[in-house]
Write a protein that holds these residues in place. Structure first.
Motif, mmCIF file in Angstrom:
data_model
loop_
_atom_site.group_PDB
_atom_site.id
_atom_site.type_symbol
_atom_site.label_atom_id
_atom_site.label_comp_id
_atom_site.label_asym_id
_atom_site.label_seq_id
_atom_site.Cartn_x
_atom_site.Cartn_y
_atom_site.Cartn_z
ATOM 1 N N ARG A 134 71.687 26.585 100.916
ATOM 2 C CA ARG A 134 70.518 25.825 101.361
ATOM 3 C C ARG A 134 70.824 24.368 101.731
ATOM 4 O O ARG A 134 69.898 23.588 101.970
ATOM 5 N N THR A 135 72.106 24.013 101.761
ATOM 6 C CA THR A 135 72.471 22.639 102.089
ATOM 7 C C THR A 135 72.965 22.536 103.524
ATOM 8 O O THR A 135 73.866 23.271 103.940
ATOM 9 N N GLN A 158 80.726 30.400 83.388
ATOM 10 C CA GLN A 158 81.510 30.204 84.603
ATOM 11 C C GLN A 158 80.821 30.880 85.784
ATOM 12 O O GLN A 158 80.673 30.274 86.852
ATOM 13 N N ASN A 159 80.378 32.115 85.593
ATOM 14 C CA ASN A 159 79.665 32.811 86.668
ATOM 15 C C ASN A 159 78.350 32.131 86.994
ATOM 16 O O ASN A 159 77.937 32.061 88.160
ATOM 17 N N TRP A 160 77.657 31.639 85.958
ATOM 18 C CA TRP A 160 76.395 30.920 86.171
ATOM 19 C C TRP A 160 76.635 29.699 87.050
ATOM 20 O O TRP A 160 75.881 29.432 87.994
ATOM 21 N N THR A 161 77.696 28.961 86.756
ATOM 22 C CA THR A 161 78.033 27.773 87.536
ATOM 23 C C THR A 161 78.360 28.134 88.980
ATOM 24 O O THR A 161 77.919 27.460 89.919
ATOM 25 N N ILE A 162 79.111 29.189 89.167
ATOM 26 C CA ILE A 162 79.461 29.635 90.516
ATOM 27 C C ILE A 162 78.220 30.085 91.279
ATOM 28 O O ILE A 162 78.068 29.811 92.478
ATOM 29 N N ASP A 163 77.299 30.762 90.587
ATOM 30 C CA ASP A 163 76.050 31.207 91.236
ATOM 31 C C ASP A 163 75.226 30.014 91.711
ATOM 32 O O ASP A 163 74.673 30.027 92.823
ATOM 33 N N ILE A 164 75.108 28.989 90.866
ATOM 34 C CA ILE A 164 74.361 27.785 91.258
ATOM 35 C C ILE A 164 75.041 27.125 92.459
ATOM 36 O O ILE A 164 74.382 26.672 93.399
ATOM 37 N N THR A 165 76.359 27.086 92.420
ATOM 38 C CA THR A 165 77.107 26.495 93.530
ATOM 39 C C THR A 165 76.862 27.267 94.813
ATOM 40 O O THR A 165 76.627 26.680 95.884
ATOM 41 N N GLY A 166 76.881 28.593 94.725
ATOM 42 C CA GLY A 166 76.644 29.420 95.899
ATOM 43 C C GLY A 166 75.268 29.208 96.491
ATOM 44 O O GLY A 166 75.112 29.096 97.722
ATOM 45 N N VAL A 214 84.518 24.872 90.929
ATOM 46 C CA VAL A 214 83.420 24.568 91.856
ATOM 47 C C VAL A 214 83.978 24.022 93.166
ATOM 48 O O VAL A 214 83.526 24.402 94.259
ATOM 49 N N HIS A 215 84.953 23.139 93.083
ATOM 50 C CA HIS A 215 85.515 22.575 94.315
ATOM 51 C C HIS A 215 86.187 23.657 95.155
ATOM 52 O O HIS A 215 86.083 23.646 96.384
ATOM 53 N N SER A 216 86.863 24.589 94.506
ATOM 54 C CA SER A 216 87.511 25.667 95.256
ATOM 55 C C SER A 216 86.481 26.546 95.958
ATOM 56 O O SER A 216 86.746 27.091 97.039
ATOM 57 N N VAL A 217 85.291 26.689 95.367
ATOM 58 C CA VAL A 217 84.229 27.481 95.987
ATOM 59 C C VAL A 217 83.657 26.758 97.205
ATOM 60 O O VAL A 217 83.486 27.361 98.275
ATOM 61 N N VAL A 218 83.354 25.473 97.073
ATOM 62 C CA VAL A 218 82.712 24.755 98.182
ATOM 63 C C VAL A 218 83.651 24.595 99.369
ATOM 64 O O VAL A 218 83.196 24.459 100.517
ATOM 65 N N ALA A 271 83.829 18.651 101.840
ATOM 66 C CA ALA A 271 83.995 19.391 100.584
ATOM 67 C C ALA A 271 83.587 18.528 99.396
ATOM 68 O O ALA A 271 82.875 18.984 98.489
ATOM 69 N N ASP A 272 84.022 17.272 99.384
ATOM 70 C CA ASP A 272 83.671 16.374 98.280
ATOM 71 C C ASP A 272 82.169 16.115 98.249
ATOM 72 O O ASP A 272 81.557 16.042 97.177
ATOM 73 N N TYR A 273 81.569 15.975 99.428
ATOM 74 C CA TYR A 273 80.123 15.753 99.533
ATOM 75 C C TYR A 273 79.351 16.948 98.978
ATOM 76 O O TYR A 273 78.432 16.782 98.167
ATOM 77 N N LEU A 274 79.733 18.151 99.392
ATOM 78 C CA LEU A 274 79.056 19.356 98.918
ATOM 79 C C LEU A 274 79.318 19.579 97.435
ATOM 80 O O LEU A 274 78.440 20.054 96.700
ATOM 81 N N PHE A 275 80.495 19.225 96.979
ATOM 82 C CA PHE A 275 80.856 19.298 95.566
ATOM 83 C C PHE A 275 79.896 18.455 94.729
ATOM 84 O O PHE A 275 79.391 18.907 93.683
ATOM 85 N N ALA A 276 79.622 17.241 95.171
ATOM 86 C CA ALA A 276 78.709 16.358 94.441
ATOM 87 C C ALA A 276 77.292 16.921 94.425
ATOM 88 O O ALA A 276 76.596 16.852 93.399
ATOM 89 N N ILE A 277 76.847 17.476 95.549
ATOM 90 C CA ILE A 277 75.509 18.070 95.609
ATOM 91 C C ILE A 277 75.412 19.259 94.666
ATOM 92 O O ILE A 277 74.414 19.451 93.955
ATOM 93 N N ALA A 278 76.462 20.087 94.637
ATOM 94 C CA ALA A 278 76.467 21.247 93.746
ATOM 95 C C ALA A 278 76.369 20.821 92.294
ATOM 96 O O ALA A 278 75.613 21.406 91.499
#
Length: 213
Positions: free
Chosen positions: A108-109, A95-103, A51-55, A65-72
């Motif tokens: 929207r953030t 894993q894909n589900w988690t990445i989709d939610i992160t995306g 997730v952190h690598s995505v954000v 990055a850390d801020y967006l990571f926490a929101i995700a």
């Protein structure tokens, strides 16, 4: 280049003991046992680096990055409570589900400039932050208000007392510390015991005050 943080909770025995469970089992246990935070924390440890690598691709600084990571992770936490597990849930690629939610969270953030962000990943790792936010929602309104005015707004006792009296709460200024102490006690009690063990009881763990900063 931004860095992916380490997560010390990965090495705690409470979390390592859950390595034998599949993602689907952890999601199911998380839903069946909301009074325990270890199942969500195990998922966080499993997918935190991803997730952190995505954000990181959506921001310019480590703080952002850390801020967006926490929101995700807050969004993942909320979605895990609502996701319906069916017979074919075993086939879900979590894993894909988690990445989709992160995306979708990234899309929207609105991310503030780094100098306006107060969040600290070290002080409030996402599992602690998620359960702390939930605990705040569950304590009595007056306790929550006094804690938030002290913690987030940095108001002193006189200002808190003046505000409360303006709202019809006849509380003397000398009693504010007692109300605040009771608010913190209620807040701590509302956090799952295993989350307190993981984040709030070790010698180097942040205090409850620090974790909300």
């Amino acid at each position: 280049m931004l860095s992916i943080p380490t997560f010390p909770e990965v090495d705690r025995e409470l979390i390592r003991s859950l390595a034998v469970y599949s993602d689907r089992e952890l999601v199911s246990l998380h839903q069946l046992h909301p009074e325990q935070g270890k199942f969500f924390t195990a998922l966080f440890c499993r997918y935190g680096a991803i997730v952190h690598s995505v954000v990181q691709h959506a921001v310019e600084s480590q703080v952002q990055a850390d801020y967006l990571f926490a929101i995700a992770w807050q969004q993942i936490f909320d979605e895990l409570d609502r996701v319906k597990l069916s017979a074919n849930a075993e086939a879900t690629n979590w894993q894909n589900w988690t990445i989709d939610i992160t995306g979708s969270t990234i899309d929207r953030t609105e991310i503030p400039p780094a100098d306006r962000i107060r969040y600290s990943l070290a002080a409030a790792p996402p599992p602690l932050k998620c359960y702390l936010e939930r605990a705040l929602d569950r304590i009595p309104p007056l306790s929550r208000l006094i804690v938030v005015m002290t913690q987030n707004l940095k108001w002193n006792e006189q200002r808190i007392c003046a505000y409360l009296q303006g709202e019809g709460q006849k509380i003397p200024v000398a009693s504010i510390p007692d109300y605040l102490a009771e608010g913190y006690r209620q807040l701590t009690a509302a956090i799952p015991e295993d989350i307190r063990d993981l984040y709030l009881l070790s010698a180097d763990a942040p205090t409850l005050l620090e974790s909300r900063s």
